[in-house]
Design an enzyme around this catalytic site. Structure first.
Site, PDB file in Angstrom:
ATOM      1  N   ALA A 100       0.844  -1.304  -0.036  1.00 43.44           N
ATOM      2  CA  ALA A 100       0.042  -0.089   0.076  1.00 43.44           C
ATOM      3  C   ALA A 100       0.869   1.286  -0.043  1.00 43.44           C
ATOM      4  CB  ALA A 100      -0.848  -0.060   1.148  1.00 43.44           C
ATOM      5  N   ASP A 101       1.903   1.393   0.745  1.00 38.79           N
ATOM      6  CA  ASP A 101       2.964   2.291   0.863  1.00 38.79           C
ATOM      7  C   ASP A 101       3.631   2.702  -0.451  1.00 38.79           C
ATOM      8  OD1 ASP A 101       2.992   3.723   3.383  1.00 38.79           O
ATOM      9  OD2 ASP A 101       3.541   2.137   4.268  1.00 38.79           O
ATOM     10  N   ILE A 102       4.219   1.701  -1.177  1.00 39.62           N
ATOM     11  CA  ILE A 102       4.959   1.546  -2.326  1.00 39.62           C
ATOM     12  C   ILE A 102       3.892   1.891  -3.516  1.00 39.62           C
ATOM     13  CG2 ILE A 102       6.300   0.506  -3.852  1.00 39.62           C
ATOM     14  CD1 ILE A 102       7.755   1.413  -1.187  1.00 39.62           C
TER      15      ILE A 102
END
Length: 401
Positions: free
Chosen positions: A172-174
């Site tokens: 989700a972050d990347i």
């Protein structure tokens, strides 16, 4: 021949973000030539500077060093009047601003998009958050774990009937960083043409949902929510990890031609006549029985034998590598996915390589990950702040917590 400029040379970016999605997005812009100024809280700086469970020579963590190369660092107390005024002066000449405060926080500081748009109408202002700027969850704190859980990603990760499992990497972050870069650069190109910037609302939740473009087809097509399958694939079989005599490897005979080749190679032609496995749909419906039948043969020889044999026959296969094996192996090395950069405290520091390669204007490491506040005087001098004014601003609390 004169060297070509990097694609984003001359693009000015203010990075008012911490931890992962925002810093990673801004590092991608910096790697392509953008002048990224990282605005950090005085004293502590980006939270990631002090993260991780091991120490380096200096105060910064390996996580920070891996996500902040090619940037300059300026410390500003954005709660002080002097700090806010300096940010507005920096924004006047910026092309892009990226922030990942909780929704509404920048607005409460008097530094929201509507304010900065008046200062610089062509500014692209990108906000990264856990759940976006609107909707009933907008005010929730959001990190990768919550986004994976609440987007459905965790519901398809792991094995059937196992406890909840998150993806081993922060998808989700990347993913949000990548979507943010795509949208921000699109808006920047639009602003170059129209003279008008815009607001970009990127979220971990939306990004994780966007990754379900394949998985959600199950539900929309059948009405049944997808479930975890371990290493298997919901669209074809066999396409998964298989057990050999000395461990696991991955393989994929994911169409009828490859299935026929596999059975012939394994001297298991009776499987071609087995009514349970005659089509992809039937193989999917009898996935467990299929795995058991194939592993009867695969368990007779070691994994390296099967990888080499299957590849020689044109059937996709591969070993399951650790990160050291992947980065330091022959292919990771050839693709330059690990590199070393010079750092004034740490010396040579390993860094992740460039994930895509440009032939004419390859990315460059131009700057080490910055020390906290390393470029205060340098960056502010570029917007006309003299040494005496700098001292006055410091007395007003612009650079202190």
């Amino acid at each position: 021949m004169t060297a070509r400029k990097l694609p984003l040379e001359g693009v000015k970016v203010l990075d008012i973000s911490q931890v992962m999605a925002g810093p990673y997005a801004c590092m991608l812009l910096a790697d392509l030539g953008a002048d990224v100024v990282k605005i950090e809280p005085p004293g502590s700086g980006d939270q990631t500077r002090g993260s991780m469970g091991f120490k380096m020579k200096g105060p910064d963590s390996m996580g920070f060093l891996n996500m902040n190369r090619n940037k300059r660092s300026v410390t500003l107390n954005l709660k002080s009047k002097a700090g806010k005024e300096l940010l507005l002066r920096l924004a006047k000449d910026a092309d892009i601003l990226v922030e990942n405060y909780r929704p509404g926080a920048m607005k409460r500081l008097g530094l929201g998009y509507e304010v900065l748009k008046e200062v610089n109408p062509r500014l692209v202002y990108t906000s990264i958050s856990g759940f976006g700027q609107t909707g009933p969850w907008a005010d929730r704190p959001g990190f990768d774990l919550m986004a994976q859980a609440m987007s459905g990603v965790m519901s398809v990760t792991g094995y059937p009937d196992s406890p909840p499992v998150k993806c081993g990497v922060p998808v989700a972050d990347i993913g949000c960083a990548l979507f943010a870069v795509y949208a921000t650069l699109s808006a920047y190109i639009g602003a170059k043409n129209s003279g008008e910037g815009q607001y970009v609302d990127a979220s971990l939740f939306d990004s994780a949902l966007a990754f379900s473009v394949w998985d959600i087809c199950d539900y929309w097509g059948t009405g049944k929510p997808p479930a975890p399958l371990g290493t298997s694939n919901k669209m074809t079989a066999p396409y998964q990890a298989m057990a050999s005599s000395d461990g696991y490897f991955v393989m994929g005979a994911n169409n009828q031609k490859l299935w026929t080749q596999l059975c012939t190679l394994m001297d298991r032609k009776e499987l071609l006549e087995d009514p349970r496995f005659s089509t992809i749909s039937l193989r999917l419906g009898n996935r467990h029985a299929l795995e058991q039948e194939l592993e009867k043969t695969f368990r007779q020889k070691p994994k390296d034998y099967w990888v080499e044999t299957l590849l020689a026959a044109g059937i996709p296969a591969g070993p399951i590598l650790t990160y050291p094996e992947a980065f330091e192996g022959e292919h990771g090395t050839a693709r330059q996915m690990k590199m070393e950069i010079d750092h004034p405290i740490e010396g040579k520091v390993p860094n992740i390589g460039f994930a895509v390669k440009l032939s004419g204007t390859p990315q460059q490491v131009r700057r080490h990950p910055p020390l906290l506040g390393e470029h205060n005087a340098e960056v502010l001098a570029e917007i006309g702040v003299s040494a005496s004014e700098l001292a006055g601003l410091e007395a007003q609390g612009a650079f202190s917590a």
